[in-house]
Design a protein around this motif. Structure first.
Motif, PDB file in Angstrom:
ATOM      1  N   ALA A 181      27.878  20.043 -21.407  1.00  0.00           N
ATOM      2  CA  ALA A 181      28.464  19.478 -20.186  1.00  0.00           C
ATOM      3  C   ALA A 181      29.835  20.084 -19.905  1.00  0.00           C
ATOM      4  CB  ALA A 181      28.570  17.961 -20.316  1.00  0.00           C
ATOM      5  N   ALA A 182      30.634  20.299 -20.957  1.00  0.00           N
ATOM      6  CA  ALA A 182      31.959  20.890 -20.769  1.00  0.00           C
ATOM      7  C   ALA A 182      31.860  22.341 -20.310  1.00  0.00           C
ATOM      8  CB  ALA A 182      32.753  20.792 -22.065  1.00  0.00           C
ATOM      9  N   LEU A 183      30.898  23.068 -20.856  1.00  0.00           N
ATOM     10  CA  LEU A 183      30.753  24.478 -20.481  1.00  0.00           C
ATOM     11  C   LEU A 183      30.413  24.647 -18.998  1.00  0.00           C
ATOM     12  CD1 LEU A 183      28.787  25.767 -23.601  1.00  0.00           C
ATOM     13  CD2 LEU A 183      31.115  26.391 -22.956  1.00  0.00           C
ATOM     14  N   GLN A 184      29.694  23.691 -18.433  1.00  0.00           N
ATOM     15  CA  GLN A 184      29.283  23.795 -17.037  1.00  0.00           C
ATOM     16  C   GLN A 184      30.438  23.566 -16.070  1.00  0.00           C
ATOM     17  OE1 GLN A 184      25.585  21.635 -16.195  1.00  0.00           O
ATOM     18  NE2 GLN A 184      25.074  21.727 -18.371  1.00  0.00           N
ATOM     19  N   THR A 185      31.572  23.093 -16.578  1.00  0.00           N
ATOM     20  CA  THR A 185      32.738  22.879 -15.714  1.00  0.00           C
ATOM     21  C   THR A 185      33.638  24.106 -15.636  1.00  0.00           C
ATOM     22  OG1 THR A 185      34.107  21.992 -17.527  1.00  0.00           O
ATOM     23  CG2 THR A 185      32.704  20.430 -16.333  1.00  0.00           C
ATOM     24  N   ILE A 186      33.383  25.130 -16.452  1.00  0.00           N
ATOM     25  CA  ILE A 186      34.228  26.326 -16.447  1.00  0.00           C
ATOM     26  C   ILE A 186      33.824  27.223 -15.268  1.00  0.00           C
ATOM     27  CG2 ILE A 186      34.990  28.328 -17.774  1.00  0.00           C
ATOM     28  CD1 ILE A 186      34.194  26.845 -20.300  1.00  0.00           C
ATOM     29  N   PRO A 187      34.750  27.588 -14.411  1.00  0.00           N
ATOM     30  CA  PRO A 187      34.410  28.459 -13.267  1.00  0.00           C
ATOM     31  C   PRO A 187      33.889  29.814 -13.732  1.00  0.00           C
ATOM     32  CG  PRO A 187      36.570  27.433 -12.968  1.00  0.00           C
ATOM     33  CD  PRO A 187      36.158  27.165 -14.378  1.00  0.00           C
ATOM     34  N   LYS A 188      32.828  30.291 -13.105  1.00  0.00           N
ATOM     35  CA  LYS A 188      32.252  31.588 -13.465  1.00  0.00           C
ATOM     36  C   LYS A 188      33.191  32.733 -13.100  1.00  0.00           C
ATOM     37  CE  LYS A 188      27.441  30.061 -13.003  1.00  0.00           C
ATOM     38  NZ  LYS A 188      26.133  30.295 -12.340  1.00  0.00           N
ATOM     39  N   LEU A 190      36.186  33.098 -13.822  1.00  0.00           N
ATOM     40  CA  LEU A 190      37.015  33.493 -14.968  1.00  0.00           C
ATOM     41  C   LEU A 190      36.304  34.530 -15.828  1.00  0.00           C
ATOM     42  CD1 LEU A 190      38.416  29.998 -16.080  1.00  0.00           C
ATOM     43  CD2 LEU A 190      39.585  31.775 -14.771  1.00  0.00           C
ATOM     44  N   TYR A 191      35.009  34.333 -16.055  1.00  0.00           N
ATOM     45  CA  TYR A 191      34.259  35.293 -16.868  1.00  0.00           C
ATOM     46  C   TYR A 191      34.073  36.615 -16.128  1.00  0.00           C
ATOM     47  CZ  TYR A 191      33.132  31.303 -19.854  1.00  0.00           C
ATOM     48  OH  TYR A 191      33.205  30.224 -20.692  1.00  0.00           O
ATOM     49  N   GLN A 192      33.857  36.544 -14.816  1.00  0.00           N
ATOM     50  CA  GLN A 192      33.700  37.774 -14.045  1.00  0.00           C
ATOM     51  C   GLN A 192      34.984  38.594 -14.049  1.00  0.00           C
ATOM     52  OE1 GLN A 192      32.467  36.327 -10.226  1.00  0.00           O
ATOM     53  NE2 GLN A 192      30.380  35.804 -10.899  1.00  0.00           N
ATOM     54  N   ALA A 193      36.121  37.907 -13.894  1.00  0.00           N
ATOM     55  CA  ALA A 193      37.399  38.622 -13.934  1.00  0.00           C
ATOM     56  C   ALA A 193      37.653  39.211 -15.305  1.00  0.00           C
ATOM     57  CB  ALA A 193      38.528  37.663 -13.547  1.00  0.00           C
ATOM     58  N   ALA A 194      37.303  38.469 -16.358  1.00  0.00           N
ATOM     59  CA  ALA A 194      37.502  38.969 -17.718  1.00  0.00           C
ATOM     60  C   ALA A 194      36.616  40.179 -17.983  1.00  0.00           C
ATOM     61  CB  ALA A 194      37.206  37.857 -18.725  1.00  0.00           C
ATOM     62  N   THR A 195      35.388  40.152 -17.477  1.00  0.00           N
ATOM     63  CA  THR A 195      34.488  41.296 -17.655  1.00  0.00           C
ATOM     64  C   THR A 195      35.036  42.537 -16.967  1.00  0.00           C
ATOM     65  OG1 THR A 195      32.586  39.790 -17.768  1.00  0.00           O
ATOM     66  CG2 THR A 195      32.126  42.107 -17.307  1.00  0.00           C
ATOM     67  N   LEU A 196      35.580  42.366 -15.767  1.00  0.00           N
ATOM     68  CA  LEU A 196      36.173  43.497 -15.044  1.00  0.00           C
ATOM     69  C   LEU A 196      37.380  44.061 -15.789  1.00  0.00           C
ATOM     70  CD1 LEU A 196      35.959  42.209 -11.353  1.00  0.00           C
ATOM     71  CD2 LEU A 196      34.538  43.957 -12.462  1.00  0.00           C
ATOM     72  N   ASP A 197      38.087  43.178 -16.503  1.00  0.00           N
ATOM     73  CA  ASP A 197      39.256  43.631 -17.273  1.00  0.00           C
ATOM     74  C   ASP A 197      38.873  44.232 -18.614  1.00  0.00           C
ATOM     75  OD1 ASP A 197      40.966  42.862 -15.285  1.00  0.00           O
ATOM     76  OD2 ASP A 197      41.372  40.880 -16.136  1.00  0.00           O
ATOM     77  N   GLY A 198      37.573  44.251 -18.920  1.00  0.00           N
ATOM     78  CA  GLY A 198      37.113  44.886 -20.153  1.00  0.00           C
ATOM     79  C   GLY A 198      37.000  43.968 -21.350  1.00  0.00           C
ATOM     80  N   ALA A 199      37.067  42.653 -21.155  1.00  0.00           N
ATOM     81  CA  ALA A 199      36.955  41.716 -22.277  1.00  0.00           C
ATOM     82  C   ALA A 199      35.501  41.615 -22.729  1.00  0.00           C
ATOM     83  CB  ALA A 199      37.468  40.335 -21.867  1.00  0.00           C
ATOM     84  N   ASN A 200      35.283  41.669 -24.048  1.00  0.00           N
ATOM     85  CA  ASN A 200      33.924  41.535 -24.564  1.00  0.00           C
ATOM     86  C   ASN A 200      33.557  40.054 -24.707  1.00  0.00           C
ATOM     87  OD1 ASN A 200      35.137  40.614 -26.988  1.00  0.00           O
ATOM     88  ND2 ASN A 200      35.248  42.709 -27.788  1.00  0.00           N
ATOM     89  N   ALA A 201      32.345  39.794 -25.190  1.00  0.00           N
ATOM     90  CA  ALA A 201      31.844  38.415 -25.269  1.00  0.00           C
ATOM     91  C   ALA A 201      32.697  37.563 -26.199  1.00  0.00           C
ATOM     92  CB  ALA A 201      30.386  38.413 -25.730  1.00  0.00           C
ATOM     93  N   TRP A 202      33.113  38.136 -27.331  1.00  0.00           N
ATOM     94  CA  TRP A 202      33.918  37.366 -28.278  1.00  0.00           C
ATOM     95  C   TRP A 202      35.286  37.039 -27.683  1.00  0.00           C
ATOM     96  CZ3 TRP A 202      34.012  34.222 -32.112  1.00  0.00           C
ATOM     97  CH2 TRP A 202      35.177  34.035 -32.856  1.00  0.00           C
ATOM     98  N   PRO A 211      39.554  27.508 -25.089  1.00  0.00           N
ATOM     99  CA  PRO A 211      40.648  26.707 -24.505  1.00  0.00           C
ATOM    100  C   PRO A 211      40.185  25.760 -23.406  1.00  0.00           C
ATOM    101  CG  PRO A 211      41.273  29.018 -24.695  1.00  0.00           C
ATOM    102  CD  PRO A 211      39.810  28.951 -24.969  1.00  0.00           C
ATOM    103  N   SER A 212      39.151  26.153 -22.658  1.00  0.00           N
ATOM    104  CA  SER A 212      38.705  25.319 -21.542  1.00  0.00           C
ATOM    105  C   SER A 212      38.025  24.041 -22.001  1.00  0.00           C
ATOM    106  CB  SER A 212      37.757  26.116 -20.634  1.00  0.00           C
ATOM    107  OG  SER A 212      38.408  27.238 -20.084  1.00  0.00           O
ATOM    108  N   ILE A 213      37.376  24.087 -23.167  1.00  0.00           N
ATOM    109  CA  ILE A 213      36.639  22.906 -23.631  1.00  0.00           C
ATOM    110  C   ILE A 213      37.355  22.184 -24.775  1.00  0.00           C
ATOM    111  CG2 ILE A 213      34.444  23.918 -22.916  1.00  0.00           C
ATOM    112  CD1 ILE A 213      33.835  24.442 -25.852  1.00  0.00           C
ATOM    113  N   LYS A 214      38.622  22.506 -25.003  1.00  0.00           N
ATOM    114  CA  LYS A 214      39.362  21.835 -26.065  1.00  0.00           C
ATOM    115  C   LYS A 214      39.403  20.311 -25.898  1.00  0.00           C
ATOM    116  CE  LYS A 214      42.508  24.938 -28.470  1.00  0.00           C
ATOM    117  NZ  LYS A 214      43.924  25.315 -28.703  1.00  0.00           N
TER     118      LYS A 214
END
Length: 298
Positions: A181-188, A190-202, A211-214
């Motif tokens: 339920a917490a994961l579904q509240t994270i805006p997608k 953020l992951y798209q921007a991180a992917t464009l910046d070269g961040a891997n899955a880890w 940090p989002s689901i703390k």
């Protein structure tokens, strides 16, 4: 002539059923237990047999060897069954969230099913699995490692891991649903921007997901602490209410129950309950402080 209720009384009238039920079945037992903790009383002798004993019940509980043994068992079971719940539930929730899309509800429901299953049915199931001669657990261990059959329910060294396994199996799905339920509240985004910046899955998991689901992790861990220290049903049914061999699986909840209903010491049981309230409140406060410190450090 009609009887009209003044408008200012309407809200109190509407909530009065809840307040009455809460007072009778919630507040009164709580206050009665607090008062009973300072009394010596056997219910069979009547209410007039109560005798004020001051702090004697608390002194008895804190100097009772069985209390400390049951507290050790409770903490052992809470840690061994509680920590793996979150270590498994969190990555599993991330996997279900990313891999199954709209079907993740079906799979999470399957994991959640043990949580809503009858404790008696669960005890019967695991009683068969842990059977000494024909249980699947012993058969699997013998096939894989060549070990001899283990008497899980009567061995002091084996009964606690067996109970911990049952508790883990039953509640891991509950934590899975919380994290999903917490994961579904994270805006997608953020992951798209991180992917464009070269961040891997880890890196995305460590810098965005965690940090989002703390807050939900704090909530889940707090519930695990409270539930672990109040553990009663699973060990009670698996050990037929006796705590197993050498009381190796007797929790504080079981000892409190036996103190009251087997030994008729309701004053001592009430004192023990309030001591555990203090322990649970203290550990909950430490958990909240630990998470708050981490947020501040970040």
């Amino acid at each position: 002539m009609r009887f009209r209720i003044p408008a200012r009384w309407a809200p109190y009238l509407l909530v009065s059923p809840f307040l009455i039920l809460f007072t009778v079945f919630g507040l009164f037992p709580l206050l009665f237990s607090a008062w009973l903790a300072f009394q010596s009383w056997e219910p069979t002798s009547g209410i007039e047999s109560m005798k004020f004993v001051g702090l004697d019940n608390f002194v008895f509980a804190l100097t009772d060897g069985w209390f400390w043994k049951s507290l050790y068992n409770t903490l052992w079971l809470a840690i061994v069954s509680g920590v793996p719940q979150h270590l498994v539930a969190l990555p599993l929730a991330v996997f279900l969230h990313q891999a199954f899309g709209r079907w993740r509800g079906l799979f999470s429901g399957a994991y959640f099913l043990p949580y809503i299953t009858s404790t008696v049915a669960i005890a019967m199931l695991f009683g068969s699995l842990f059977s000494t001669d024909y249980g699947l657990v012993n058969q699997a261990l013998h096939a894989l490692f060549g070990t001899e059959n283990i008497n899980w329910m009567r061995s002091p060294d084996a009964i606690k891991p067996a109970v911990a396994m049952v508790v883990f199996w039953r509640y891991v799905g509950f934590n899975l649903v919380l994290y999903l339920a917490a994961l579904q509240t994270i805006p997608k985004d953020l992951y798209q921007a991180a992917t464009l910046d070269g961040a891997n899955a880890w890196q995305q998991f460590w810098r965005i997901t965690l940090p989002s689901i703390k807050p939900m992790i704090l909530f889940g861990v707090t519930l695990s602490i409270i539930g672990g220290l109040q553990l009663f049903e699973e060990p009670f049914i698996l050990t037929n209410g006796k705590g197993g061999s050498d009381q190796a699986a007797m929790t504080v909840g079981m000892y409190l129950y036996r103190l009251a209903f087997d030994f008729s010491d309701f004053g001592g049981a009430s004192a023990l309950a309030w001591i555990m309230f203090g322990v649970i409140a203290g550990l909950t406060w430490l958990t909240n402080k630990a998470f708050a410190d981490r947020r501040g450090a970040a």
